[in-house]
Scaffold this active site. Sequence first.
Site, PDB file in Angstrom:
ATOM      1  N   ALA A  91      33.094  59.205  35.506  1.00 26.89           N
ATOM      2  CA  ALA A  91      33.579  59.563  34.169  1.00 26.89           C
ATOM      3  C   ALA A  91      34.091  60.997  34.241  1.00 26.89           C
ATOM      4  CB  ALA A  91      32.441  59.451  33.166  1.00 26.89           C
TER       5      ALA A  91
ATOM      6  N   GLY B 140      30.663  56.621  37.212  1.00 31.41           N
ATOM      7  CA  GLY B 140      31.425  55.592  36.504  1.00 31.41           C
ATOM      8  C   GLY B 140      32.387  54.840  37.408  1.00 31.41           C
TER       9      GLY B 140
ATOM     10  N   GLU C 131      30.298  52.218  38.873  1.00 30.93           N
ATOM     11  CA  GLU C 131      29.998  51.260  37.803  1.00 30.93           C
ATOM     12  C   GLU C 131      31.209  50.384  37.490  1.00 30.93           C
ATOM     13  OE1 GLU C 131      28.604  54.578  35.415  1.00 30.93           O
ATOM     14  OE2 GLU C 131      26.711  53.519  35.106  1.00 30.93           O
TER      15      GLU C 131
ATOM     16  N   GLU D 191      24.872  60.923  38.803  1.00 28.10           N
ATOM     17  CA  GLU D 191      24.654  61.453  37.452  1.00 28.10           C
ATOM     18  C   GLU D 191      23.418  62.348  37.358  1.00 28.10           C
ATOM     19  OE1 GLU D 191      25.462  58.318  38.149  1.00 28.10           O
ATOM     20  OE2 GLU D 191      26.978  57.617  36.736  1.00 28.10           O
TER      21      GLU D 191
HETATM   22  N1  CAA Z   1      35.391  64.500  36.316  1.00 33.33           N
HETATM   23  C1  CAA Z   1      36.344  65.443  36.158  1.00 33.33           C
HETATM   24  N2  CAA Z   1      37.005  66.000  37.175  1.00 33.33           N
HETATM   25  C2  CAA Z   1      36.672  65.618  38.422  1.00 33.33           C
HETATM   26  C3  CAA Z   1      35.677  64.649  38.664  1.00 33.33           C
HETATM   27  C4  CAA Z   1      35.031  64.084  37.535  1.00 33.33           C
HETATM   28  N3  CAA Z   1      34.104  63.108  37.658  1.00 33.33           N
HETATM   29  N4  CAA Z   1      35.563  64.477  39.998  1.00 33.33           N
HETATM   30  C5  CAA Z   1      36.450  65.299  40.579  1.00 33.33           C
HETATM   31  N5  CAA Z   1      37.120  65.985  39.629  1.00 33.33           N
HETATM   32  C6  CAA Z   1      38.169  67.003  39.827  1.00 33.33           C
HETATM   33  C7  CAA Z   1      37.582  68.306  40.298  1.00 33.33           C
HETATM   34  O1  CAA Z   1      37.080  69.049  39.204  1.00 33.33           O
HETATM   35  C8  CAA Z   1      38.777  68.931  40.961  1.00 33.33           C
HETATM   36  O2  CAA Z   1      39.620  69.458  39.941  1.00 33.33           O
HETATM   37  P1  CAA Z   1      40.245  70.940  40.096  1.00 33.33           P
HETATM   38  O3  CAA Z   1      41.162  70.833  41.284  1.00 33.33           O
HETATM   39  O4  CAA Z   1      40.964  71.133  38.810  1.00 33.33           O
HETATM   40  O5  CAA Z   1      39.106  71.862  40.342  1.00 33.33           O
HETATM   41  C9  CAA Z   1      39.503  67.737  41.570  1.00 33.33           C
HETATM   42  O6  CAA Z   1      39.029  66.591  40.874  1.00 33.33           O
HETATM   43  C10 CAA Z   1      39.206  67.561  43.053  1.00 33.33           C
HETATM   44  O7  CAA Z   1      37.796  67.512  43.207  1.00 33.33           O
HETATM   45  P2  CAA Z   1      36.985  68.415  44.257  1.00 33.33           P
HETATM   46  O8  CAA Z   1      37.707  69.701  44.500  1.00 33.33           O
HETATM   47  O9  CAA Z   1      35.569  68.491  43.810  1.00 33.33           O
HETATM   48  O10 CAA Z   1      37.154  67.488  45.559  1.00 33.33           O
HETATM   49  P3  CAA Z   1      36.154  67.406  46.820  1.00 33.33           P
HETATM   50  O11 CAA Z   1      36.866  66.579  47.824  1.00 33.33           O
HETATM   51  O12 CAA Z   1      35.688  68.756  47.211  1.00 33.33           O
HETATM   52  O13 CAA Z   1      34.844  66.603  46.291  1.00 33.33           O
HETATM   53  C11 CAA Z   1      33.686  64.838  45.097  1.00 33.33           C
HETATM   54  C12 CAA Z   1      34.948  65.263  45.922  1.00 33.33           C
HETATM   55  C13 CAA Z   1      32.468  64.882  45.994  1.00 33.33           C
HETATM   56  C14 CAA Z   1      33.932  63.436  44.625  1.00 33.33           C
HETATM   57  C15 CAA Z   1      33.508  65.811  43.916  1.00 33.33           C
HETATM   58  O14 CAA Z   1      34.751  65.936  43.205  1.00 33.33           O
HETATM   59  C16 CAA Z   1      32.465  65.381  42.921  1.00 33.33           C
HETATM   60  O15 CAA Z   1      31.287  65.539  43.171  1.00 33.33           O
HETATM   61  N6  CAA Z   1      32.900  64.846  41.738  1.00 33.33           N
HETATM   62  C17 CAA Z   1      32.009  64.484  40.675  1.00 33.33           C
HETATM   63  C18 CAA Z   1      31.283  63.186  40.980  1.00 33.33           C
HETATM   64  C19 CAA Z   1      30.334  62.847  39.852  1.00 33.33           C
HETATM   65  O16 CAA Z   1      29.407  63.582  39.557  1.00 33.33           O
HETATM   66  N7  CAA Z   1      30.555  61.678  39.209  1.00 33.33           N
HETATM   67  C20 CAA Z   1      29.724  61.227  38.124  1.00 33.33           C
HETATM   68  C21 CAA Z   1      30.350  61.587  36.789  1.00 33.33           C
HETATM   69  S1  CAA Z   1      29.289  61.220  35.431  1.00 33.33           S
HETATM   70  C22 CAA Z   1      29.491  59.568  35.082  1.00 33.33           C
HETATM   71  O17 CAA Z   1      30.284  58.898  35.728  1.00 33.33           O
HETATM   72  C23 CAA Z   1      28.654  59.012  33.959  1.00 33.33           C
HETATM   73  C24 CAA Z   1      28.654  57.518  33.814  1.00 33.33           C
HETATM   74  O18 CAA Z   1      27.733  56.833  34.211  1.00 33.33           O
HETATM   75  C25 CAA Z   1      29.746  56.826  33.118  1.00 33.33           C
END
Ligand code: CAA
Length: 267
Positions: free
Chosen positions: A73, A116, A119, A139
Amino acid sequence: MGDASAEAQYEFIIASKPNPTVTLITLNRPKALNALSSPLFHELNHALAQAELDKDVGAVVLTGSEKAFAAGADIKEMKDIEFAEAYGNNFLSHWTQITEMKKPVIAAVSGYALGGGCELAMMCDIILASPTAKFGQPEINLGIIPGAGGTQRLTHALGKSRAMEIILTGKNISALDAEKWGLVSRVVAEGEGEVVKEAIELAKTIASKGRLSVMAAKESVNTSYELGLREGLHFERRLFQSLFATKDQKEGMSAFAEKRKAAFTNQ
Ligand code: CAA
């Protein structure tokens, strides 16, 4: 045979028809690793509804990029939401439309399928994974829990102990473990685009069967998640019997007896 007109209408996804019988939906927010924002989900829901209505289409493939199916998400969109808004507007309720699809949906996963994203893949009927796929529910690192089915569907797929470990630590699952543990049906060969190619072939095969029996089979398998064995078997038997009212059943069995290929008409 791409459908350029379908590709033009969306900002965060691409919808196309690589084959007349298959809709391919590609999540397309590369800069955010396909983070699932509300506008993206509204487009996805629209494309799914179109595929459901399209009489030529028998199955849907949902994919992302080589780097990310979807990284979850959209955290930036969610971070300031207060309880009253989340609860009052039933936040994430717009995520469930995909589970109402009668036509099969195949997830073709490369790279990250996190939160998400994992999911969403689990809401599909079949998951094919590239060797690069990484599944997980991170999460817990954000001070929340999975909110779109992760605690339920991952537990159904992997069992309690593995699901607990993954959800409580936020650690990722490799494609090979996902295959070994039954989260995905198979890991395809390496190579860019390979998982999408395989998913389209699979979708074409499914689309070549009678639509009514495919829908009934999907409904019956999904019912096994909801009902106990006795009620599930009862449901299956009634659906099985009802298919004897279809022309496809007559055609399928006649074709077998006459040693020819069945020509299903979806009636
Ligand atoms: N939401 C918003 N933006 C996101 C994102 C997310 N879930 N995942 C990645 N991005 C964005 C980053 O903020 C970044 O944007 P900027 O360039 O503007 O800074 C861009 O995508 C590239 O990401 P990274 O620089 O972090 O890329 P990476 O290769 O270093 O890492 C990753 C990749 C490990 C996937 C890392 O991006 C990450 O940990 N993302 C979040 C994963 C996460 O926590 N997901 C769960 C979300 S909560 C949810 O989903 C609730 C539910 O149950 C519905």
